[in-house]
Write an enzyme that holds these catalytic residues in place. Structure first.
Site, short mmCIF file in Angstrom:
data_model
loop_
_atom_site.label_atom_id
_atom_site.label_comp_id
_atom_site.label_asym_id
_atom_site.label_seq_id
_atom_site.Cartn_x
_atom_site.Cartn_y
_atom_site.Cartn_z
N ASP A 26 -7.05 -2.71 3.32
CA ASP A 26 -7.09 -1.23 2.33
C ASP A 26 -5.68 -0.48 2.67
O ASP A 26 -4.96 -0.81 3.34
CB ASP A 26 -8.15 -0.18 2.83
N ASP A 28 -4.84 3.28 1.19
CA ASP A 28 -5.20 4.58 1.48
C ASP A 28 -5.94 5.02 2.43
O ASP A 28 -7.04 4.73 2.65
CB ASP A 28 -5.64 5.36 0.28
#
Length: 292
Positions: A26, A28
């Site tokens: 991922d 953020d």
């Protein structure tokens, strides 16, 4: 297509084929401590207060992630380049990410970003913080965007026709199939996923090894649902565990009657994972065999 095998290798030369490790992360809250979209919305778009109200509409099921995201991105009216002035000031990268990525490059481990954000934004952030040469080594699997030159329109171009806009699980499945085509005979790819939030679960469920940032919602969900995982504070923690897994792989697949390229344990992961749809192997040995 599988790579051709060179005919120059001696028939007596040992075959040191290894299972392909592929990492998905991922963006953020994982590689960067802040959310890139939130920084832009709060500074140049709908503002923090309205963003929180829109986030609540997603949480209570009133509106879809895709619908709310279109409103948030649509609230931006600033040229693409200008938006990065605040990004450079407010974004903080994991302090050990760059050394971890260099480790991946050195060991030929593909590293992919998988995100519900916009690819042009993520690429620009990586270019800025890592430099364009290193950034180019990271594959980004995210939504595209149409951004007007004068900044009057920011419009997501969704990868998938779903309420989420990007089906992360499908993206990981597709990558696994592609990787399998290049794996040595008898091996299957080992999928690693790194994340921080519940929105990462669709992709996490497709992984063989799951890392969750300590103290955040993905870890809480794993604990609540008895899903094996390994917590991490920085990417240095992940590097230690990935190296341990690679070394353990060599030990388990050599000297057990099977050729070095065969790992029966990995085949078991796939069979069980297809039934339980959760990561079956935790990098931490103490929880690796915790039933999901």
């Amino acid at each position: 297509m599988p790579a051709a095998v060179s005919n120059n290798r001696s028939a007596h030369e040992p075959d040191n084929k290894k299972r392909k490790v592929i990492i998905f992360s991922d963006f953020d809250g994982t590689i960067f401590m802040q959310d890139t979209g939130h920084v832009l919305f709060d500074s140049y778009g709908c503002g923090a207060e309205q963003r929180l109200l829109l986030d609540e509409q997603i949480k209570n099921g009133e509106r879809s992630f895709r619908e709310v995201s279109e409103e948030m991105w649509g609230s931006l009216h600033i040229p693409f380049d200008d938006g990065f002035k605040v990004m450079e000031k407010k974004l903080e990268i994991d302090r050990d990410f760059q050394s971890f990525h260099q480790y991946c490059i050195t060991n030929k481990i593909p590293f992919n970003v998988i995100s519900a954000g916009l690819k042009p934004v993520l690429r620009r952030v990586l270019d800025t913080f890592l430099g364009e040469e290193e950034s180019a080594r990271i594959n980004i699997v995210a939504n595209d965007a149409q951004i007007a030159e004068d900044g009057s329109e920011w419009k997501p171009i969704w990868r998938h026709d779903t309420e989420l806009g990007h089906d992360k699980a499908l993206s990981v499945q597709e990558a696994r199939k592609q990787a399998a085509l290049t794996c040595d005979n008898g091996t299957i790819p080992l999928i690693v996923f790194i994340g921080d939030g519940v929105s990462d679960l669709p992709a996490a469920r497709e992984a063989d090894v799951l890392f969750a940032r300590r103290g955040l919602r993905l870890e809480e969900y794993c604990i609540e649902n008895k899903i094996p995982y390994t917590p991490f504070d920085t990417f240095a923690d992940i590097q230690v565990e990935i190296e341990r897994i690679r070394l353990e792989d060599d030990e388990k697949t050599a000297g057990n009657g099977f050729p070095a390229c065969f790992n029966p344990r990995a085949n078991l992961w796939r069979r069980v994972s297809s039934k339980n749809t959760v990561p079956l192997y935790a990098a931490n040995p103490s929880v690796a065999r915790t039933p999901a």
